[in-house]
Scaffold this active site. Structure first.
Site, mmCIF file in Angstrom:
data_model
loop_
_atom_site.group_PDB
_atom_site.id
_atom_site.type_symbol
_atom_site.label_atom_id
_atom_site.label_comp_id
_atom_site.label_asym_id
_atom_site.label_seq_id
_atom_site.Cartn_x
_atom_site.Cartn_y
_atom_site.Cartn_z
ATOM 1 N N LEU A 41 -9.375 -5.925 35.083
ATOM 2 C CA LEU A 41 -8.148 -5.884 34.292
ATOM 3 C C LEU A 41 -8.190 -4.604 33.485
ATOM 4 O O LEU A 41 -9.254 -4.212 32.997
ATOM 5 C CB LEU A 41 -8.079 -7.072 33.325
ATOM 6 C CG LEU A 41 -7.586 -8.409 33.860
ATOM 7 C CD1 LEU A 41 -7.772 -9.489 32.804
ATOM 8 C CD2 LEU A 41 -6.141 -8.338 34.286
ATOM 9 N N ASP A 42 -7.059 -3.964 33.319
ATOM 10 C CA ASP A 42 -7.013 -2.736 32.534
ATOM 11 C C ASP A 42 -7.396 -2.993 31.083
ATOM 12 O O ASP A 42 -7.301 -4.123 30.582
ATOM 13 C CB ASP A 42 -5.606 -2.128 32.581
ATOM 14 C CG ASP A 42 -5.237 -1.665 33.969
ATOM 15 O OD1 ASP A 42 -6.109 -1.103 34.658
ATOM 16 O OD2 ASP A 42 -4.072 -1.859 34.352
ATOM 17 N N PHE A 43 -7.797 -1.945 30.406
ATOM 18 C CA PHE A 43 -8.177 -1.975 28.988
ATOM 19 C C PHE A 43 -7.105 -2.659 28.147
ATOM 20 O O PHE A 43 -7.406 -3.432 27.243
ATOM 21 C CB PHE A 43 -8.392 -0.524 28.532
ATOM 22 C CG PHE A 43 -8.897 -0.351 27.143
ATOM 23 C CD1 PHE A 43 -10.213 -0.630 26.823
ATOM 24 C CD2 PHE A 43 -8.063 0.124 26.143
ATOM 25 C CE1 PHE A 43 -10.695 -0.443 25.534
ATOM 26 C CE2 PHE A 43 -8.527 0.318 24.853
ATOM 27 C CZ PHE A 43 -9.854 0.024 24.546
#
Length: 180
Positions: A41-43
């Protein structure tokens, strides 16, 4: 071993960070040793992240050939029209090609934890919540899809991967589940 983890906003999906200053990583959450993320998952995204110590399971979870459905709750800027939802369902032409069709529908605001920091709010611009299910995982795909139809993503929370659901896990919490 399979771990369901509720990744908080602003945490990297890795155990180390070489940036200066270092950003929060998975190492801060007391996860079992020798597990690694099966996907990412992205930051700036939140929600369900699967971690495992089983290479075969990780392959089944991440290989595009297995087409694991991933379901997200997405807060967007604007009010979706039937045409925008239909475009998401049909597939979106992005710079890296046409996306697979998504399941897309508008939903009532979900009961979620407050995000820190809160999303930006503009008094005169409405927001709406969508539920999107995709069967691929391109870089920042949901954000790019909603932007392409004129609905920029404000908040993105993954709630399911295949049969595994986030359930009531609080941000930063994790649980081990059986895989057979």
């Amino acid at each position: 071993m399979l771990i369901l983890f509720n990744k908080p906003y602003g945490v990297l999906c890795q155990f180390t960070d070489r940036s200066t200053p270092p950003r929060p990583t998975l190492a801060s959450f007391g996860l079992p040793p020798l597990v690694y993320p099966a996907g990412r998952l992205d930051f700036d995204s939140e929600g369900l992240l699967l971690l495992t110590d089983d290479g075969e399971l990780a392959h089944r979870l991440t290989d595009p050939g297995h087409k694991q459905p991933k379901t997200y709750r997405v807060q967007v800027e604007g009010s979706p029209s039937p045409a925008q939802l239909a475009a998401l369902r049909d597939g979106i032409a992005l710079k890296d090609g046409l996306t697979r069709p998504a399941l897309a529908r508008q939903i009532d605001p979900p009961a979620l934890w407050p995000r820190q920091p809160p999303i930006r709010e503009r008094r005169h611009i409405p927001t709406a919540w969508l539920e999107l299910t995709i069967r691929e995982g391109r870089n920042r795909q949901i954000r790019r899809m909603t932007a392409a139809v004129g609905l920029p993503t404000l908040r993105l929370v993954r709630v399911a991967v295949g049969p595994w659901q986030l359930g009531s896990l609080e941000p930063g919490a994790w649980a081990e589940v059986r895989t057979s």
